[in-house]
Structures are given as C-alpha cells and as structure tokens.
Design a protein around this motif. Sequence first.
Motif: not given
Length: 279
Positions: A41-44, A245-247, A270-274
């Motif tokens: 899940v991505y939360t803003a 950050t993606r890292k 934009r960095a993909g779902k990980g």
Amino acid sequence: MVTRTVLAGLATLTVAGTATGLAPLEWGAGPLTIDALPRVVYTAHRGGALEVPENSMSGLMTTYRRGTADVLDVDTRILRDGTVVAMHDATLDRTTRAKGPVRGLTLADWQRVRLRPDSKLPGHWRAERPPTVAEVLDRLGGRVVLMLEAKDPDSLDTLARMIRARGLTRSVLVNSNHPEVALRAHRLGLMSQLWRSKKQMRTDRPERWASFVDVLDVDYKARDSDLVRAVRSGIPRVWAHTVNTRKQRDRVLRLGCNGVITDAPALLARAGKGRGHRT
C-alpha cells in the motif's frame, strides 16, 4: 430519508438514502474499503506534501486523480466550536497567511483562513481555503481509503460520528501516536492506526496491540530488529513512514512491511512498485 450533497471532482451530485446507509452512485456496490487495498500500500502523507499543498482540497484531489496513492492521509484538528478541520500544526503560522492557535477559531473564522502554498512545490497553487474534515469525507470518502490523524484526541467522538453517518467505518483509518486513543477508536467501531517513532520502537511491544490496531505505522529510521519485531507482532498491516526515496522504500519492504507512507507518491510511482515484501 435524508438527502445530502456529495462533491465528486468538479461536479456536484445529490444522493438520497437512509442516515445509516448513504451510498453515492460512484461507489457502485459500496464504498472502497481497506479490505480492497493492494498487497503493498502507498499512502500519500498529508496528501503528498512534497508534491502538493499539504492537507488542502486541491492537493488531495490532485493526488487522487493522479492515481499514485492507495490511501490519502489528512491531519485533523478541532476548533473551539467543535468543528474538525484539516490541519497538521496546532497553529496557523507555518501553512497559512494567518497566525495564532487553530483551537481558538470558530467555523466562521476558519472559512476566512487561506493556505500559503510552499513556494518550492512544483506547479502553481492558489491560496485556497483549508477544508473541514466533513468536506474531505464528502468529496473523497468511499472513493479512496482515507487516513485521518486525530491530532486532538478529544475530537475522536466527533470523528466517529461523521464516519459512521457516512457509512465509512471500513473506508477510513483513524491514526494516533497514543495506544489508548487507538483502543478508543477500535471500541467506537472504527479502523484504528497507531504510529510510533524510532525512539518509541526501541521499547515497544507491539504484540500487545494486535487485538485493536488495524495498521501499525512505523518509523522507517528504526533499527532492522525493531521493524522486524513490528512485522511479526500479529498486526496485519505494518506501514513505514515517512518514506521518500526508492532506497528507503526497498529496505522497509524487504524487512516485511506491507506499505509505505510518503510525501512523494508520484516520485515513488515513477520508481516502480519496489521489491516484494518478505513472507
């Protein structure tokens, strides 16, 4: 029967229903709930505070329309007259053109406040009026999962009434840093979320909260061992904040978290779902 107006994007839709079962047409069979969220899940955070004006209606709607977040986070404060509004700080000074304590205002005062968008934000933003939580629920409730952080614990009963009246008990998470507030939210029939700092996580025993916390909101800066302990606590959803950050994202997912809370949802999209989280 009762009738209310629901703001859907730029259009206005009037719907009718019972006081306990309002169902705007765009919901289809029912409102979007936490059960429908994806595996990761991505939360803003604050609506995506590095990309849009925090806790603003235009910012929330922009992030929603972009589709870069599964959950929208909104901070809440209570005014002198009991109105609950979207605001992070206890004062108006940082994010608006006004000054002074939020708690000292009435709704009439609040409607005269204008946000001051950060000049570093991309794009052009107007100095709009900050919304009330009722307005946020009416425009976005059921269309996306919302996370409301109860900065003022004494607003919890009011939040519960608003959420229940709109049929959104499984569509809105109520967040707090205090386990006792999370327990109260659970007992009020709400979805409860508990956030913890890096320092708190060193001594936390999160398994004690598994019976009443739906989402454990952990500091991504915590030690690996503390994050793993949270993941293994029995709480079904463990989301890390504030990951920009993606890292940072890939680390917390690798350690088993199944969500991130970010100020930059479009950037992470934009960095993909990980990488997939550990099972």
